[in-house]
Design a protein around this motif. Structure first.
Motif, PDB file in Angstrom:
ATOM      1  N   PHE A 158      93.294  88.177  67.011  1.00  0.00           N
ATOM      2  CA  PHE A 158      92.334  89.082  67.627  1.00  0.00           C
ATOM      3  C   PHE A 158      91.199  89.372  66.638  1.00  0.00           C
ATOM      4  N   ALA A 159      91.609  89.623  65.411  1.00  0.00           N
ATOM      5  CA  ALA A 159      90.616  89.901  64.372  1.00  0.00           C
ATOM      6  C   ALA A 159      89.711  88.691  64.193  1.00  0.00           C
ATOM      7  N   GLY A 160      90.306  87.503  64.257  1.00  0.00           N
ATOM      8  CA  GLY A 160      89.538  86.275  64.098  1.00  0.00           C
ATOM      9  C   GLY A 160      88.447  86.152  65.155  1.00  0.00           C
ATOM     10  N   PHE A 161      88.746  86.635  66.355  1.00  0.00           N
ATOM     11  CA  PHE A 161      87.760  86.563  67.427  1.00  0.00           C
ATOM     12  C   PHE A 161      86.683  87.635  67.266  1.00  0.00           C
ATOM     13  N   ARG A 162      87.129  88.815  66.834  1.00  0.00           N
ATOM     14  CA  ARG A 162      86.245  89.965  66.914  1.00  0.00           C
ATOM     15  C   ARG A 162      85.571  90.370  65.605  1.00  0.00           C
ATOM     16  N   VAL A 163      86.304  90.230  64.509  1.00  0.00           N
ATOM     17  CA  VAL A 163      85.802  90.813  63.264  1.00  0.00           C
ATOM     18  C   VAL A 163      84.499  90.188  62.750  1.00  0.00           C
TER      19      VAL A 163
ATOM     20  N   ALA B  33      81.890  88.994  64.235  1.00  0.00           N
ATOM     21  CA  ALA B  33      80.734  89.551  64.935  1.00  0.00           C
ATOM     22  C   ALA B  33      80.509  91.006  64.526  1.00  0.00           C
ATOM     23  N   LEU B  34      81.627  91.710  64.425  1.00  0.00           N
ATOM     24  CA  LEU B  34      81.573  93.122  64.069  1.00  0.00           C
ATOM     25  C   LEU B  34      81.018  93.299  62.663  1.00  0.00           C
ATOM     26  N   LEU B  35      81.547  92.470  61.768  1.00  0.00           N
ATOM     27  CA  LEU B  35      81.134  92.553  60.372  1.00  0.00           C
ATOM     28  C   LEU B  35      79.642  92.283  60.243  1.00  0.00           C
TER      29      LEU B  35
ATOM     30  N   SER C 251      77.332  94.766  58.465  1.00  0.00           N
ATOM     31  CA  SER C 251      76.916  94.473  57.094  1.00  0.00           C
ATOM     32  C   SER C 251      75.488  93.969  56.994  1.00  0.00           C
ATOM     33  N   LYS C 252      74.966  93.393  58.095  1.00  0.00           N
ATOM     34  CA  LYS C 252      73.626  92.832  57.972  1.00  0.00           C
ATOM     35  C   LYS C 252      72.601  93.943  57.885  1.00  0.00           C
ATOM     36  N   THR C 253      72.202  94.229  56.675  1.00  0.00           N
ATOM     37  CA  THR C 253      71.161  95.234  56.519  1.00  0.00           C
ATOM     38  C   THR C 253      69.835  94.492  56.379  1.00  0.00           C
ATOM     39  N   THR C 254      68.771  95.201  56.553  1.00  0.00           N
ATOM     40  CA  THR C 254      67.456  94.598  56.422  1.00  0.00           C
ATOM     41  C   THR C 254      67.252  94.147  54.978  1.00  0.00           C
ATOM     42  N   ARG C 255      66.824  92.911  54.829  1.00  0.00           N
ATOM     43  CA  ARG C 255      66.651  92.394  53.473  1.00  0.00           C
ATOM     44  C   ARG C 255      65.173  92.364  53.115  1.00  0.00           C
TER      45      ARG C 255
END
Lengths: 461, 306
Positions: free
Chosen positions: A33-38, A40-42, A46-50
């Protein structure tokens, strides 16, 4: 048989009650489940403006970069807004749309670092690039993710672009900028040669579509969808599951046999049951453990693909219908059972020769090496399920269960399925017979495991 | 149908070139407590394993409860092996019931009987304790109970007393006495002579795979001469002249001697000679030979002959 069942039941109960087994059963669906969802979630979290800066001596290219960054953001924002609109239509309760975060943001070179020549500016910017000093983005202080140094431009870009960053693995920005610059320069060249801009764009859009068709399907329905292509790859997952299940169960079998041998429980057992009954009982008990484990995994796999695949649900749904069919599941169960018996009886025999787990592990390494072959062949076999490699490996009994499972979605010929099953049954019978002999002589043996010569003598006894 | 619980006829067992049991014959009648005695490596365990069909003899025949294979009568046989092992993760009650089940008991009945036995022999509070949490002695008692839970007609116990403290040895003796009272035939091996002397009706003494003696304990004792043990500061050699004295053995510790008597010789003649010859006695004790002496003589002779 009654006695073998009692042995088997005890074996089953003992393993099922272990923490390892329970954790294994629960952990798999959680990881899946984590493999499917994490991911995208991460990414979302985590993607902050660079922030990045540009040194552009000719002053011509910064605008190109800005435009490309803006267009990139606009595209992803449009996509997200569209998805949101659909959601809102289906469910009016959906909260208001929030514009997408910007991935990249160009900042001006800090005044204190600015110098007359690019080389000096780069040198001055080192503290920012190394994260010692921060740049301002709106209200926030941010690290300077990258510095792009443009060459002086005279018609063409003679010198390359310098891309300075401590993180060179994340190439999203550099790719985006490089594509934008290339487009810009090409467009300029086309214009110089007198080719109309609209014409260029039309030509650039030319592409050839490939429709995959399968001649085995009924006329008019030959189209092959994404799910069907995935179907060919799906068995890889099952082969891997079988490998993991087999390894887990094999370890259990080996350790319980060694325990019984080391603690001399075998002696009492053998005064009540024949070695054959004992072996059969143990095999049945551990096989039941393996089946419960696989069944639990399959059910959770089914449930997650069906209800919780998230962004992958478009492929997962049809895939389920294609894989969870009798023509796939039945051969799979047969191959699993036979493969299990083949390896389990071998390990049981080896376990009966060892007094400690350490001794047993020495025997395990060659077995592991053999098991690695079908694992390494997994991708090539899935790519060409009826190719020479797949066919040859299918007829080598220790590999047969894995490779045939691997091929099953490629619809191998019926005679191949039948033939390999017959060969495997014969190999299993032979292995059970051999293991029985070793087991009978091995269980009451004391001292170090036998050498090859002694082992051969045992087989003759 | 034979009236023997166990009969071995000229049984030999070889492992490659090593002969563990050599042409051994013996008969265990129903209802008796039979001791297998012998030094380590004498072949006791191999004999027991052959009796239980765990090993096939190289030659000769084994008949247990009238059958050629112990597995045919597994419901009626109980066995405690020399090396005691338990499933660590199983509860005491479950373990006993499991072994009862392998001897043909109904699972529910086996559990009831397991609880009854544990309570009867002082382990009532450990019914649901995992075997790994039991002390060594308790574990061993559990294993003994596991070997008799199905009320077998014939019980074989291989070194049941080894590793038990005196209190638990007594409990185990009680178990054996209870089994005997219930008419169970019991074979047990030991090298602790006191147990054999207290419990056995008959013994067989094995050395280097051969039978050295087979019979009742009085018969065994009669097979070696009795003696008089004296302690004196004088020279005991005048006693050699006494009729019936066959030897004088110097024991450990200054002034201790065993005066060995021929069969039927009376010790009072030795005493009179002591007075006459002026041998100063500080102790004088008539010693009937124990099983220990029989063991030492027969096994020692065998070892020396080898």
């Amino acid at each position: 048989m009654k006695y073998a069942l009692r042995i088997g039941f005890r074996e089953f109960a003992e393993h099922v009650k272990t923490k390892g087994f329970v954790i294994g059963i629960v952990l798999f669906p959680v990881l899946l489940f984590a493999g499917f969802r994490v991911p995208a979630l991460l990414e979302k979290i985590s993607k902050t403006t660079r922030a990045f800066a540009v040194i552009d001596p000719s002053g011509e290219l910064t605008a190109i970069v800005d435009e490309a960054i803006e267009r990139d953001w606009q595209e992803s924002d449009d996509k997200a807004r569209l998805a949101w609109l659909e959601k809102r239509k289906a469910d009016p309760e959906t909260p208001d749309y929030e514009p997408q975060k910007r991935f990249f943001q160009r900042v001006e070179i800090p005044a204190e670092a600015a110098a007359a020549t690019p080389a000096e500016t780069i040198a001055n910017l080192k503290p920012w690039l190394l994260g010692d000093k921060k740049v301002k983005v709106g209200e926030d202080e941010k690290e300077l993710f990258a510095l792009i140094v443009m060459p002086k431009i005279q018609g063409q870009l003679k010198k390359g672009v310098e891309y300075w960053s401590t993180n060179l693995t994340d190439d999203g920005l550099s790719k985006l900028v490089s594509r934008a610059l290339e487009d810009h320069l090409r467009r300029k060249e086309y214009t110089a040669k007198g080719i109309a801009q609209a014409e260029v764009e039309r030509i650039a859009r030319i592409e050839v579509r490939f429709d995959d068709k399968d001649p085995r399907k009924a006329a008019g329905e030959e189209d092959v969808g994404l799910a069907e292509k995935a179907r060919q790859w799906a068995p890889i997952g099952f082969v891997y599951l079988m490998f993991v299940a087999m390894m887990t169960v094999a370890q259990m079998l080996l350790s319980s046999t060694v325990e019984e041998k080391a603690s001399r429980i075998f002696e009492v057992l053998l005064s009540s049951v024949t070695p054959g009954e004992l072996m059969l009982g143990k095999l049945m008990g551990v096989a039941a453990v393996g089946f419960v484990m696989l069944a639990a995994w399959f059910v959770s796999l089914f449930a997650i693909l069906r209800f919780g695949a998230g962004s992958l649900s478009e492929v997962a749904g049809p895939l389920l219908g294609l894989v969870f069919t009798p023509s796939v599941l039945i051969p799979m169960a047969v191959y699993f059972l036979l493969g299990f018996l083949l390896y389990a009886s071998l390990l049981l025999a080896l376990g009966s020769l060892c007094n400690t787990i350490k001794e047993a592990q020495n025997f395990m390494s060659p077995v592991m090496l053999v098991l690695m072959v079908p694992l390494l062949a997994m991708i090539p076999v899935a790519r060409d399920p009826n190719g020479v490699l797949a066919q040859v490996l299918s007829w080598i009994p220790p590999f047969t269960p894995f490779v045939m499972m691997n091929r099953i979605a490629g619809d191998p010929a019926g005679w191949e399925i039948a033939g390999t099953i017959v060969l495997l049954v014969a190999s299993v019978a032979g292995m059970l017979w051999l293991a029985g002999r070793v087991f009978r002589n091995g269980v009451l043996r004391t001292g170090a495991p036998p050498k090859i010569v002694e082992l051969l003598r045992m087989l003759r006894r | 149908m034979t009236d023997l619980a166990l009969r071995l006829a000229r049984v030999t067992k070889k492992f490659d070139t090593f002969t563990a049991v050599d042409d051994l014959s013996l008969s265990v009648p129903f209802g008796c407590v039979y001791g297998f005695l012998g030094p380590n490596g004498a072949g006791k365990t191999t004999t027991i394993r052959m009796s239980l069909s765990i090993y096939e003899p190289t030659s000769g025949t084994v008949e247990i409860l009238g059958h050629r294979s112990a597995l045919d009568v597994r419901q009626q046989i109980g066995y405690l092996p020399e090396e005691k092992g338990l499933y660590k993760k199983m509860k005491a009650k479950e373990l006993i019931a499991f072994f009862g089940g392998l001897r043909g008991m109904d699972p529910a009945e086996a559990r009831r009987e397991a609880v009854r036995l544990l309570e009867r022999y002082g382990l009532g509070e450990f019914v649901n304790t995992r075997c790994e949490a039991l002390s060594k002695g308790m574990g061993q008692k559990v294993q003994v109970l596991a070997s008799v839970v199905h009320k077998p007609k014939f019980v074989i116990l291989d070194e049941p007393f080894s590793g038990l403290d005196p209190v638990n040895q007594q409990v185990l003796e009680q178990v054996i006495q209870d089994l005997r009272a219930a008419g169970t035939t019991i074979v047990f091996s030991t090298h602790i002579m006191e147990h054999a002397e207290r419990l056995c009706d008959r013994i067989v003494l094995i050395g280097r795979g051969k039978r050295l003696f087979d019979g009742t304990i009085p018969e065994a004792k009669r097979s070696i001469p009795s003696c008089v043990r004296i302690h004196t500061v004088s020279d005991p050699s005048p006693l050699r002249a006494v009729r019936g004295v066959t030897d004088i053995l110097r024991l450990e510790g200054a002034g201790h001697y065993d005066v060995v008597l021929a069969e039927g010789a009376q010790p009072d003649e030795v005493l009179r000679t002591c007075f006459r010859s002026g041998i100063e006695l500080s102790s004088f004790e008539r010693r009937e030979p124990g099983l220990r002496d029989v063991f030492l003589k027969l096994v020692g002779g065998e070892e020396a002959a080898a």
